[in-house]
Design an enzyme around this catalytic site. Structure first.
Site, PDB file in Angstrom:
ATOM      1  N   ASP A   1       0.869  -1.143  -0.045  1.00 17.07           N
ATOM      2  CA  ASP A   1       0.079  -0.032  -0.036  1.00 17.07           C
ATOM      3  C   ASP A   1       0.704   1.194   0.000  1.00 17.07           C
ATOM      4  O   ASP A   1       2.079   1.424   0.458  1.00 17.07           O
ATOM      5  CB  ASP A   1      -1.012   0.092   1.295  1.00 17.07           C
ATOM      6  CG  ASP A   1      -0.246  -0.140   2.779  1.00 17.07           C
ATOM      7  OD1 ASP A   1       0.675  -0.676   2.763  1.00 17.07           O
ATOM      8  OD2 ASP A   1      -0.775   0.587   3.459  1.00 17.07           O
TER       9      ASP A   1
ATOM     10  N   ASP B   1       8.817   4.103  -1.217  1.00 15.78           N
ATOM     11  CA  ASP B   1       8.076   3.787   0.116  1.00 15.78           C
ATOM     12  C   ASP B   1       6.934   2.848  -0.480  1.00 15.78           C
ATOM     13  O   ASP B   1       5.681   3.401  -0.563  1.00 15.78           O
ATOM     14  CB  ASP B   1       7.738   4.706   0.953  1.00 15.78           C
ATOM     15  CG  ASP B   1       7.159   4.473   2.237  1.00 15.78           C
ATOM     16  OD1 ASP B   1       7.239   3.229   2.780  1.00 15.78           O
ATOM     17  OD2 ASP B   1       6.603   5.200   2.934  1.00 15.78           O
TER      18      ASP B   1
ATOM     19  N   GLU C   1      -0.131  -1.000   5.825  1.00 14.28           N
ATOM     20  CA  GLU C   1       0.891  -0.148   6.797  1.00 14.28           C
ATOM     21  C   GLU C   1       0.720   1.149   6.988  1.00 14.28           C
ATOM     22  O   GLU C   1       1.184   1.835   7.795  1.00 14.28           O
ATOM     23  CB  GLU C   1       2.396  -0.861   6.083  1.00 14.28           C
ATOM     24  CG  GLU C   1       3.568  -0.348   7.088  1.00 14.28           C
ATOM     25  CD  GLU C   1       4.202   1.094   7.029  1.00 14.28           C
ATOM     26  OE1 GLU C   1       5.070   1.434   7.956  1.00 14.28           O
ATOM     27  OE2 GLU C   1       3.818   1.811   6.342  1.00 14.28           O
ATOM     28  N   GLU C   2       0.419   1.471   5.538  1.00 11.25           N
ATOM     29  CA  GLU C   2       0.297   3.441   5.654  1.00 11.25           C
ATOM     30  C   GLU C   2      -0.971   3.738   6.247  1.00 11.25           C
ATOM     31  O   GLU C   2      -1.129   5.032   6.639  1.00 11.25           O
ATOM     32  CB  GLU C   2       0.325   3.862   4.345  1.00 11.25           C
ATOM     33  CG  GLU C   2       1.656   3.456   3.631  1.00 11.25           C
ATOM     34  CD  GLU C   2       2.815   4.297   4.114  1.00 11.25           C
ATOM     35  OE1 GLU C   2       2.863   5.096   4.953  1.00 11.25           O
ATOM     36  OE2 GLU C   2       3.995   4.225   3.337  1.00 11.25           O
TER      37      GLU C   2
ATOM     38  N   GLU D   1      12.093  -0.755   4.444  1.00 12.51           N
ATOM     39  CA  GLU D   1      11.572   0.666   4.610  1.00 12.51           C
ATOM     40  C   GLU D   1      12.733   1.428   4.155  1.00 12.51           C
ATOM     41  O   GLU D   1      13.965   1.136   4.188  1.00 12.51           O
ATOM     42  CB  GLU D   1      11.278   1.247   5.964  1.00 12.51           C
ATOM     43  CG  GLU D   1       9.949   0.726   6.547  1.00 12.51           C
ATOM     44  CD  GLU D   1       8.797   1.022   5.803  1.00 12.51           C
ATOM     45  OE1 GLU D   1       8.809   2.230   5.265  1.00 12.51           O
ATOM     46  OE2 GLU D   1       7.811   0.579   6.303  1.00 12.51           O
TER      47      GLU D   1
END
Length: 381
Positions: A70, A101, A135-136, A164
């Protein structure tokens, strides 16, 4: 380096507008690639979140790559120099939402696996990937849920690399070997609303809180240690009043956050905040939320191996650091003996025109391959 497979896979992933928690079949693409080299895939979906656990092998040690498909929203599309979901090569860089990212990291690890397995089909241990589409966002149905499943069945990780973006000035210059904890407070200071000309008939919560605020901001929470900076207390929002200039507010809302080191604990910080508020006679309600505990991987085999792979490929010595925000590493550490974060530059993450250097892409894949070779093929550190 002339390797182009990583770039092409990164482009394929970036072209899918997987704004959190929408995966847009990014994980399906990864499964298709890794199935061909012997990975088994297990879907672990929760709610709108898609998670995948991929593993090749049944033995230990388990080397796991963790990442997320994501991305954050693009912001105003018209401010981008090229469409955010049309990966574009320009000025020696690859542009697109998720380039840094962290779709490039995912692509690089997949291609590293492909080359490593081709050269070492009977490698030691197991290779795994833990990929989420949450995750975001709220991070409630993603990695944390997968970790719960793995933990319940006793499936542990020996070495974990979270992809990351960690580089500051050049690829490989920094490895994150830990992260600070994050503890947030939502404080409501109670007063009594009244006319500003009659303060003796009201209680101004701004005034009653002011001495406590001063002490909170001046408090030395800890001194940090060799791995962590001192714990930080920051006010993020403060709001009170009706908007009128002649009304004493009835309450004051204050939001604050601790980024705390391993020298402090969640319980200890809470106790000290309550003690300061009580000391100053503040009437209040306080709600707490801890989104992650601090964690640390001491310098050891994984950090040594990663530094050696970086030195071989990039020609620099990587610094170990715990700076920055939180990541899914805070969840994975519960089942991982050693964990680091290692990826491309973080200079443009979440920004308009997010990008990575084109020549960093094959290098990052080579670094990941070097880590696999040192951990699972007996290559010398």
């Amino acid at each position: 380096m002339t390797e182009t497979q990583s770039l092409e896979l990164a482009k394929a992933l970036i072209s899918r507008p997987s704004v959190t928690p929408d995966d847009r079949d990014c994980q399906k693409l990864l499964v298709e690639r890794l199935y061909k080299i012997g990975f088994a895939a297990e879907e672990l979906h929760f709610g709108d979140t898609k998670n995948i656990w991929l593993r090749r092998g049944t033995k230990v040690p388990v080397v796991c790559f963790a990442g997320h498909t994501d991305v954050v929203p693009t912001g105003p599309v018209e401010k981008w120099d090229s469409p955010p979901f049309e990966p574009t090569e320009r000025d020696g860089r690859l542009y697109g939402r998720g380039a840094a990212d962290m779709k490039t990291s995912i692509a690089c690890f997949v291609t590293a696996c492909e080359r490593f397995v081709a050269e070492h089909p009977d490698h030691q241990g197991s290779i795994a990937l833990l990929i989420t589409s949450d995750e975001e966002g709220d991070a409630l149905d993603g990695t944390t849920k997968v970790v719960d499943v793995l933990k319940a069945r006793g499936e542990l990780i020996d070495y974990c690399i979270v992809g990351e973006p960690t580089a500051v000035d050049k690829l490989g210059d920094m490895i994150k070997n830990g992260r600070r904890g994050s503890l947030s407070g939502n404080l409501t200071v109670k007063g009594k609303q009244g006319h500003i000309a009659y303060p003796h008939l009201a209680i101004n919560p701004v005034h009653t809180f002011a001495p406590a605020l001063l002490e909170l901001t001046q408090e030395v929470w800890d001194e940090g240690n060799k791995y962590f900076p001192p714990t930080s207390f920051q006010i993020s929002n403060i709001n009170g009043g009706t908007g009128a200039t002649n009304v004493i507010p009835g309450e004051l809302n204050v939001k604050f956050n601790f980024r705390f080191s391993t020298e402090s604990t969640e319980a200890g910080l809470k106790q000290r905040v309550h003690a300061i508020l009580d000391k100053h006679g503040v009437q209040y309600d306080l709600q707490w939320s801890c989104s992650g505990q601090p964690f640390l991987t001491q310098a050891g085999k994984l950090t040594d191996v990663a530094r050696a792979a970086i030195a071989e490929t990039c020609g620099i010595e990587a610094e170990l650091s715990t700076t920055g925000g939180t990541s899914d590493g805070r969840f994975i550490k519960a089942i991982a003996k050693e964990l680091i974060e290692l990826g491309p530059s973080n200079a443009t993450i979440h920004q308009i025109n997010e990008n990575v250097r084109l020549d960093d892409i094959p290098k990052l894949s080579a670094v990941y391959e070097g880590i696999l070779a040192r951990l699972l093929a007996g290559n010398a550190v």
